[in-house]
Structure formats: structure tokens, C-alpha cells
Design an enzyme around this catalytic site. Structure first.
Site, PDB file in Angstrom:
ATOM      1  N   CYS A   6      19.592  57.937  26.845  1.00  0.00           N
ATOM      2  CA  CYS A   6      19.534  58.438  25.485  1.00  0.00           C
ATOM      3  C   CYS A   6      19.933  59.912  25.494  1.00  0.00           C
ATOM      4  O   CYS A   6      19.371  60.707  26.252  1.00  0.00           O
ATOM      5  CB  CYS A   6      18.125  58.277  24.930  1.00  0.00           C
ATOM      6  SG  CYS A   6      17.880  59.082  23.327  1.00  0.00           S
ATOM      7  N   CYS A  46      16.547  62.060  24.349  1.00  0.00           N
ATOM      8  CA  CYS A  46      15.309  62.194  25.135  1.00  0.00           C
ATOM      9  C   CYS A  46      15.484  61.831  26.607  1.00  0.00           C
ATOM     10  O   CYS A  46      14.563  62.013  27.402  1.00  0.00           O
ATOM     11  CB  CYS A  46      14.192  61.349  24.525  1.00  0.00           C
ATOM     12  SG  CYS A  46      14.370  59.579  24.814  1.00  0.00           S
ATOM     13  N   CYS A  77      16.719  54.401  19.849  1.00  0.00           N
ATOM     14  CA  CYS A  77      15.934  54.614  21.063  1.00  0.00           C
ATOM     15  C   CYS A  77      14.466  54.380  20.724  1.00  0.00           C
ATOM     16  O   CYS A  77      13.941  54.982  19.784  1.00  0.00           O
ATOM     17  CB  CYS A  77      16.151  56.033  21.575  1.00  0.00           C
ATOM     18  SG  CYS A  77      15.066  56.479  22.944  1.00  0.00           S
ATOM     19  N   CYS A 123      12.294  57.941  21.215  1.00  0.00           N
ATOM     20  CA  CYS A 123      12.376  59.115  20.329  1.00  0.00           C
ATOM     21  C   CYS A 123      12.886  58.760  18.934  1.00  0.00           C
ATOM     22  O   CYS A 123      12.945  59.626  18.075  1.00  0.00           O
ATOM     23  CB  CYS A 123      13.246  60.197  20.958  1.00  0.00           C
ATOM     24  SG  CYS A 123      14.996  59.783  21.016  1.00  0.00           S
ATOM     25  N   CYS A 130      27.074  48.087  20.301  1.00  0.00           N
ATOM     26  CA  CYS A 130      28.152  49.007  19.972  1.00  0.00           C
ATOM     27  C   CYS A 130      27.525  50.396  19.811  1.00  0.00           C
ATOM     28  O   CYS A 130      26.862  50.668  18.820  1.00  0.00           O
ATOM     29  CB  CYS A 130      28.791  48.530  18.681  1.00  0.00           C
ATOM     30  SG  CYS A 130      30.199  49.496  18.171  1.00  0.00           S
TER      31      CYS A 130
HETATM   32 ZN   LIG Z   1      15.600  58.710  23.009  1.00  0.00          ZN
END
Ligand SMILES: [Zn+2]
Length: 137
Positions: free
Chosen positions: A42, A45, A91, A94, A115
Site C-alpha cells: 500500500c 501505509c 486497503c 488505512c 485493477c
Molecule cells: Zn494502506
């Protein structure tokens, strides 16, 4: 994290995708043609989201994966913007926007295409060194 903290932490472009839930221009992402072995994290985070072994070329213009490393790492929700029903991928740690998931990859073992915006991801290359460390115990 508060909005102004995200603004400080992320680049303007990353912020636009991850926090304002926008989509990058197709074929613009630096990770689109990345074929190195490693993990995709990510961009906000640092949580591990995808593995290079599940990445494929969907010819959509965005990095595509057929499965996440862990289903718990991502959160799926319905997105009705643009007048169409899509499934948004965020995510789970976060809450940042990553992209969308589609059921349109019949050439993939899962049939599924995550995607994902290149700007929403960081890439951590797996070095040969890491393997050596592991084998040494
Ligand atoms: Zn994250």
C-alpha cells in the site's frame, strides 16, 4: 491519520488517488510494466497487498493482479460513481483507495482482475540476498 497528515506524507498525485479516490491516467503508471519479483505494498501505509506472481498484463493500462496476498489485507465495497456499479478495492488497514476489481479475466486461474493504480502501490523487490539469508537460517 488525519487528512492534513496524509497530505504531508503523500505526493500530490498519490494523495489524489489514495485519499480522493481518483484514477490515474491509463498507461501512466511506473509499475505497469514492472516484471521484477517482489511484493506490492500500500502506497499509504506500507501493508503488503499483492505478490508479483499474481501480476499479469491485462492490457487495461493499469497494473493487474489475479489475487491479493491475503483477503484480509483488502476491503471491497460497492462504488456507484460514474453511474455504473463497480466494486472498489481499498486497503483494509488505512482505508486508502487502491482501484477496482472485475470479473473479466477468463485467462487467469481466478477469473478475476484487481485493477490497481500504480500510484497507490509501492514495490519492494525481492533480492537474491533475502534467499541467502533465509537458507542460512
Ligand atoms: Zn494502506
Amino acid at each position: 491519520m488525519e487528512d492534513d497528515q496524509w497530505k504531508k506524507k503523500l505526493s500530490k498525485e498519490q494523495y489524489r488517488i489514495l485519499r480522493l479516490r481518483q484514477t490515474e491516467t491509463p498507461y501512466s503508471g511506473v509499475l505497469l510494466h514492472n516484471d521484477k519479483t517482489g511484493k506490492y505494498l500500500c502506497g499509504a501505509c506500507g501493508q503488503t497487498l499483492f505478490d508479483s506472481s499474481t501480476k499479469f498484463d491485462s492490457r487495461s493500462g493499469w497494473p493487474s493482479f489475479n489475487w491479493p496476498v491475503n483477503k484480509k489485507a483488502i476491503k471491497l465495497s460497492e462504488d456507484r460513481s460514474l453511474g455504473i456499479r463497480r466494486v472498489e478495492v481499498s486497503c483494509a488497514r488505512c482505508g486508502s483507495h487502491l482501484g477496482h476489481v472485475f470479473n473479466d479475466a477468463p485467462d487467469q486461474p481466478t477469473g478475476i482482475r484487481f485493477c490497481i493504480n500504480s500510484l497507490a502501490l509501492d514495490f519492494k523487490e525481492k533480492k537474491i540476498r533475502d534467499n541467502l539469508k533465509k537458507s542460512r537460517g
